[in-house]
Write an enzyme that holds these catalytic residues in place. Structure first.
Site: not given
Lengths: 395, 257
Positions: B45, B56, B170
């Site tokens: 990725e 994040d 995911y």
């Protein structure tokens, strides 16, 4: 009725958030839809608005300001007189009651100028909820009085040191907290921004401003105003006063963004006037961004307007032409601030000082039969340090 | 079958590595990707930095801001990807937020991804409700659009993502943001089992996985393991990348046990 069931106002809005939050937003939407039709919920909201927040706030005819401008009559909707000093209490109260209803006992919120943080801290103290406020380091410095107020009311204030250390970064950090603690935490977002249902829900809690103002001006003059002027950061006070007048097509709605050091310098916070469509903090709307889609740093003398995004409904109102948006600089806002102090003995917050400046300028170009209503969204006590420095006032 | 889908085999577990493009330097990206590929990573990725990375934690936020300061933008990422494509055969996936893609233009972005050798996209702030347009365009450009599921996802959402995610699904291991964590979250196994009930696609788990032992445990439940923040920390700690090589080898070994 907008938004649609996906949270869109025309092309704007939606839910651009990490998957973790989508179920929480679904739950919140459902809880809000239930509360919306529950008369007991609104009765409680109205009772506390009256007894706790001090509503209705007055509509004040600014006689000397009007005479000074020499044109249209200016009326001020006195949200500065609401408890905690700004319109922010309306939404904080509504969402606080909703959080209690869905059983979430921990509240998080972002704040820029600190007004939403103070309102949230107050409501949490009053309802017995745990409260954590995210605030950019830069904003904590320039609005230190509000930091102290929040702490005194039992809130934990967490400094945000990422990015520009202002409102945008406080929102991002609050969203990260929410992603982590979503099961027991309600995010009490302070403006008509963010993912669905926030833009709609916050609007609905703030329309009390416009509903009152409508009745008050009718009682006073037997007619509606020609113009309604309000400052726009995220846009909650503006949508709150605009919304009950949207169908009165003859009334001009004017939103005033922050032109900071001037639109040409790039150091401003005027996404509707100078931005382009993008996605920030969960919604599609006008956004200040560079050519590669990175969100730009903003500048405004007023911390509450210092934000690169804006509520999606304002983007819709801009495109549809129902509202117009202009920008007023730091210097102009300061002159609006001084003008209101001198003519009326009212110290506005620097946010609505932008609206005051524009309204004064506009009034001078109109006839005495015309009426301008300005949303005086907050009081200026919190801004004394900034104003003292900017104007060189000596004690 | 897409290049991504084809790496999932009944016998083995996939190792997926994340790096922020341009961090700590553009040269480091050009160096680390071949190293990851040759030491057993099955998918890489490439993070296109964004100014407001909501999903994040501190490590990737810092890497993103640093890369942005160096002028890394989607155009440069596409150029670098073109170079990397010449160096490795491993499937390459862009991970970025929606605004840079929207700003570039969905059609143009996907076209340029396709021609520079990208195999798929992960956009953590684009849930399937908002993904219809990008889904159609990625399909046309033969890119996999990989959706995420979280422990909070309802059955209805799991079914929806199972049907629409391409390449793999995911799984976000925790309710939280990216970042190395000391232990695996309680309830992970139950979450994976819940998804497995509705989903025939490969399931890869990311967020918070930072040790070979954790990777081994995750491999016991899923088809692949995604490692990001820890890698970035190792790239910071040792610019020679020896620690990264060592770490990847250990992860590979843990997955192959």
């Amino acid at each position: 009725m907008l938004p649609d069931n996906r949270g869109y106002f025309g092309d704007y809005g939606g839910r651009f958030v990490p998957e973790t939050l989508v179920p929480a937003l679904d739950e919140l939407t459902e809880a809000y839809e239930e509360a919306k039709v529950d008369t007991a919920f609104w009765a409680r909201f109205e009772a506390l608005s009256r007894d706790y927040s001090g509503r209705p706030t007055p509509l004040y005819r600014a006689q000397r300001l009007t005479e000074h401008c020499g044109g249209a009559q200016i009326f001020l909707k006195r949200e500065d007189l609401a408890h905690t000093g700004a319109h922010k209490i309306n939404n904080a109260l509504g969402q606080g009651l909703l959080a209690r209803r869905i059983g979430k006992r921990r509240i998080i919120a972002e704040t820029g100028a600190g007004q939403h943080g103070v309102a949230t801290a107050a409501v949490c103290a009053m309802l017995g909820l745990k409260c954590v406020i995210y605030m950019g380091e830069e904003d904590m410095r320039r609005q230190s009085l509000n930091v102290i107020r929040m702490k005194l009311m039992g809130a934990e204030v967490r400094a945000v040191s990422g990015g520009s250390r202002t409102l945008k970064d406080a929102v991002s950090e609050a969203i990260r907290d929410w992603v982590t603690n979503v099961r027991d935490t309600h995010y009490l977002l302070g403006s008509v921004v963010g993912p669905h249902p926030y833009p709609q829900m916050v609007r609905d809690f703030q329309t009390v401003i416009g509903k009152e103002a409508r009745q008050q001006i009718l009682d006073r003059l037997g007619r509606l105003p020609d113009y309604i002027v309000a400052c726009v950061g995220g846009g909650s006070n503006a949508i709150g006063i605009f919304y009950p007048f949207l169908d009165d097509k003859d009334i001009r709605l004017v939103g005033v963004e922050a032109a900071g050091r001037g639109l040409s310098t790039g150091q401003h916070a005027a996404p509707l006037v100078a931005g382009r469509v993008g996605v920030l903090h969960g919604a599609k709307s006008y956004v200040l961004q560079d050519s590669a889609g990175q969100i730009r740093e903003t500048h405004s003398i007023s911390a509450g307007l210092d934000y690169p995004g804006v509520g999606p409904e304002h983007s819709y109102l801009k495109d549809s032409g129902r509202a117009t948006y202009i920008a007023v600089s730091d210097e102009e806002a300061l002159s609006g601030f001084k003008l209101l102090c001198r003519t009326e003995g009212i110290t506005p917050a620097l946010e609505p000082a932008h609206a005051i400046f524009h309204a004064a300028r506009l009034a001078g170009s109109l006839s005495q039969e015309q009426v301008i209503m300005v949303n005086l969204s907050g009081r200026g006590d919190k801004d004394m340090d900034i104003v003292t420095e900017a104007l060189g006032v000596k004690p | 079958m897409s290049r991504i889908a084809s790496i999932f085999k009944p016998a083995g577990k996939a190792l997926i590595a994340y790096v922020t493009v341009g961090y700590p330097s553009i040269e480091a990206t050009l160096e680390v990707v071949p190293l990851l590929a040759s030491n057993g990573c099955d998918i890489i990725e490439l993070g296109i930095p964004f100014s407001d990375p909501l999903a994040d934690g501190a490590t990737i936020q810092k890497a993103s801001f640093d890369a942005l300061k160096k002028g890394v933008d989607p155009k440069l990422c596409l150029e670098l990807d073109g170079k990397l494509r010449q160096m490795v055969d491993t499937p390459l996936v862009f991970m970025t937020y929606f605004n840079p893609v929207l700003s570039y233009g969905l059609e143009e972005f996907c076209r340029d991804c396709s021609s520079s050798g990208i195999d798929g996209l992960i956009v953590p702030d684009l849930p399937p409700e908002e993904g219809t347009a990008l889904e159609a365009i990625t399909k046309k450009q033969k890119l996999d659009l990989i959706y995420l599921l979280a422990p909070t996802s309802t059955e209805e959402r799991i079914r929806c993502v199972a049907e629409r995610s391409r390449g793999f699904v995911y799984l976000v291991s925790v309710t939280g943001v990216t970042g190395a964590r000391g232990s695996l979250p309680v309830g992970l196994e139950a979450f994976v089992a819940r998804v497995r009930g509705f989903c025939r696609q490969p399931l890869c788990i990311g967020f918070g996985i930072s040790t070979p032992e954790q990777a081994r445990q995750v491999a016991g439940m899923a088809d692949g393991v995604i490692v990001g923040s820890r890698l970035i920390q190792l790239m910071e700690a040792d610019r020679s990348l020896a620690q990264v090589r060592d770490f990847i080898k250990k992860l590979r070994k843990a997955l192959d046990q």
